[in-house]
Write a protein that holds these residues in place. Structure first.
Motif, PDB file in Angstrom:
ATOM      1  N   TRP A 132       0.925  -1.126  -0.010  1.00 44.22           N
ATOM      2  CA  TRP A 132       0.177  -0.003   0.135  1.00 44.22           C
ATOM      3  C   TRP A 132       0.778   1.210  -0.099  1.00 44.22           C
ATOM      4  O   TRP A 132       1.986   1.361   0.688  1.00 44.22           O
ATOM      5  N   THR A 133       0.703   2.339  -0.721  1.00 42.68           N
ATOM      6  CA  THR A 133       1.475   3.448  -0.632  1.00 42.68           C
ATOM      7  C   THR A 133       0.315   4.799  -0.481  1.00 42.68           C
ATOM      8  O   THR A 133      -0.628   4.713  -1.062  1.00 42.68           O
TER       9      THR A 133
ATOM     10  N   TRP B 264       4.886   6.943   1.717  1.00 41.01           N
ATOM     11  CA  TRP B 264       4.957   6.043   2.909  1.00 41.01           C
ATOM     12  C   TRP B 264       4.295   4.634   2.234  1.00 41.01           C
ATOM     13  O   TRP B 264       3.126   4.632   1.884  1.00 41.01           O
ATOM     14  N   PHE B 265       5.054   3.347   2.288  1.00 41.57           N
ATOM     15  CA  PHE B 265       4.713   2.201   1.930  1.00 41.57           C
ATOM     16  C   PHE B 265       4.320   1.358   2.969  1.00 41.57           C
ATOM     17  O   PHE B 265       5.007   1.451   4.133  1.00 41.57           O
ATOM     18  N   ALA B 266       3.443   0.392   3.075  1.00 44.36           N
ATOM     19  CA  ALA B 266       3.020  -0.685   4.001  1.00 44.36           C
ATOM     20  C   ALA B 266       2.957  -1.882   3.454  1.00 44.36           C
ATOM     21  O   ALA B 266       2.338  -1.823   2.213  1.00 44.36           O
ATOM     22  N   TYR B 267       3.325  -2.831   3.955  1.00 36.18           N
ATOM     23  CA  TYR B 267       3.097  -4.266   3.420  1.00 36.18           C
ATOM     24  C   TYR B 267       2.146  -4.975   4.441  1.00 36.18           C
ATOM     25  O   TYR B 267       1.922  -4.779   5.498  1.00 36.18           O
TER      26      TYR B 267
ATOM     27  N   LYS C  69      -6.394   0.044   9.592  1.00 34.85           N
ATOM     28  CA  LYS C  69      -5.239   0.307  10.628  1.00 34.85           C
ATOM     29  C   LYS C  69      -4.046   1.383  10.159  1.00 34.85           C
ATOM     30  O   LYS C  69      -3.614   2.211  10.921  1.00 34.85           O
ATOM     31  N   HIS C  70      -3.688   1.419   8.833  1.00 36.70           N
ATOM     32  CA  HIS C  70      -2.922   2.397   8.391  1.00 36.70           C
ATOM     33  C   HIS C  70      -3.393   3.891   8.585  1.00 36.70           C
ATOM     34  O   HIS C  70      -2.730   4.934   8.809  1.00 36.70           O
TER      35      HIS C  70
ATOM     36  N   GLY D 214       8.480  -8.482   2.779  1.00 35.20           N
ATOM     37  CA  GLY D 214       7.667  -7.374   2.285  1.00 35.20           C
ATOM     38  C   GLY D 214       7.593  -6.253   3.145  1.00 35.20           C
ATOM     39  O   GLY D 214       7.807  -5.191   2.502  1.00 35.20           O
ATOM     40  N   GLU D 215       7.777  -6.300   4.617  1.00 36.31           N
ATOM     41  CA  GLU D 215       7.982  -5.496   5.305  1.00 36.31           C
ATOM     42  C   GLU D 215       9.285  -4.468   5.420  1.00 36.31           C
ATOM     43  O   GLU D 215       9.219  -3.166   5.386  1.00 36.31           O
TER      44      GLU D 215
END
Length: 389
Positions: free
Chosen positions: A134-135, A152-155, A166-167, A329-330
């Protein structure tokens, strides 16, 4: 007689340098003690890799999309034997230091958001599953802001709605995204204070793909009307939000109303199950969210900023087959965040990561924001323009 001038563009291969740190020990007989200067800090405790080599490896994979086995082969040609497992271990330890930085880029009153799949290896099964990256992007420069941009990227191991929820737990403002159903629950004003703004890019893409495939004159009419909206945006890019809002209401407002009437009228003239009907129904069903930008000069007509950020992931996916695990991935998400943010701020990502990795081991954790790209930009050279061939 004058002179002739000719230029030749040459390439000098990168060099490896082994730095030996010698720390003498001194014995004092009177107090029977041994004194030695403290060892310099390293990015990875007792690690062989210096900050420059770590930064080079991170950028090679996450900006230049070079898998680790190709990096290993390249190093071997220079006489340095570094196994893929060693490089992978370095990436993991370096990303653990960098993750604290990546979590600080979420701020602002609006967020373009998007996501993309990433294959992840299932340990012990020899197969892959579909993870997600996710970006979320903060870039208010088109609205005349001087705030530095960030991505910001999230895996996540899947695409369940719980992950973006949550993000966005602490985010307050406008979320601009395509029609992912997982975001819908966040627009309930009674429970969540998010404002929905849709993206015109997927709506336009449906008409574009149809016109490319069938040369439909009706699809071309839709593209022409949407193009008018984008022409207005091009003229007001970089202007203050108040001025953008005024111009949009005066010029884009009538164009939007005309396009909406065209959509409703055209639906009555074409087959219900046609591709054109599907494109129009998609647009009409999201009309309120698609037109919200007209009355808010701070937001954009689309979330292309997020799509551009994901381009690095899409290119990387073509060069390496999968992430080794969810932890991988994280790690990738943390590094993509910093590399992408450095680029948005006009910095060479390798020089930036080298600067951070040189200082982060001794830096107070409560002042880690001092190492964000816009705070160290003065110590770095800006990203150079490419030399024209």
């Amino acid at each position: 007689m004058g002179e002739d001038l000719a230029e030749v563009l040459e390439y000098l291969p990168g060099r490896f340098k082994l730095i030996r740190q010698v720390r003498p020990k001194f014995a004092y007989g009177r107090c029977q003690s041994v004194v030695q200067v403290a060892a310099p800090a390293r990015p990875i405790a007792r690690g062989l890799a210096g900050p420059g080599l770590l930064a080079h490896g991170l950028v090679a994979k996450y900006a230049d999309h070079l898998p680790r086995y190709r990096q290993s082969e390249s190093y071997a040609r220079e006489g340095v034997d570094l196994d893929r497992s060693t490089l992978a271990d370095w990436v993991g330890q370096a990303s653990a230091l960098l993750r604290a930085l990546s979590e600080q880029v979420r701020a602002g009153s609006k967020l373009p958001a998007d996501d993309t799949p990433v294959p992840v290896l299932c340990p012990g099964r020899g197969t892959t599953k579909q993870g997600r990256l996710w970006t979320y992007v903060r870039d208010d420069r088109p609205a005349g802001s001087q705030s530095p941009p960030a991505v910001w990227f999230a895996y996540s191991p899947n695409r369940k709605a719980a992950h973006p929820t949550k993000h966005l737990t602490d985010f307050r403002g406008t979320l601009q995204a395509a029609g992912y159903a997982g975001f819908n629950g966040r627009y309930d004003r009674k429970q969540h204070p998010l404002i929905e703004a849709a993206c015109w890019a997927p709506a336009r893409r449906k008409f574009y793909d149809l016109h490319q495939a069938t040369a439909s004159p009706l699809a071309l009419q839709a593209l022409t009307q949407i193009g008018t909206l984008y022409d207005i945006e091009q003229e007001i890019r970089g202007q203050p939000p108040e001025l953008r809002e005024q111009i949009r209401q005066a010029r884009a407002g009538p164009a939007l109303d005309a396009f909406h009437r065209w959509c409703l009228a055209t639906l009555k003239q074409i087959a219900r199950k046609s591709e054109l009907s599907g494109a129009i129904r998609y647009t009409v069903s999201r009309w309120l969210a698609l037109t919200s930008y007209r009355d808010d000069g701070a937001i954009e007509i689309d979330n292309n900023a997020a799509e551009r950020a994901l381009r690095a992931v899409a290119l990387g996916r073509k060069n390496y087959l999968f992430a080794g695990s969810d932890a991988g991935g994280e790690r990738a998400a943390a590094i993509y965040s910093l590399v992408g943010t450095a680029k948005l701020n006009g910095l060479d990502p390798e020089a930036y990561l080298c600067q951070v990795l040189t200082h982060i081991a001794d830096h107070p954790i409560n002042r880690v924001d001092e190492l964000l790209p816009w705070n160290v930009a003065a110590a770095l050279m800006p990203l150079e323009q490419p030399i024209a061939a």
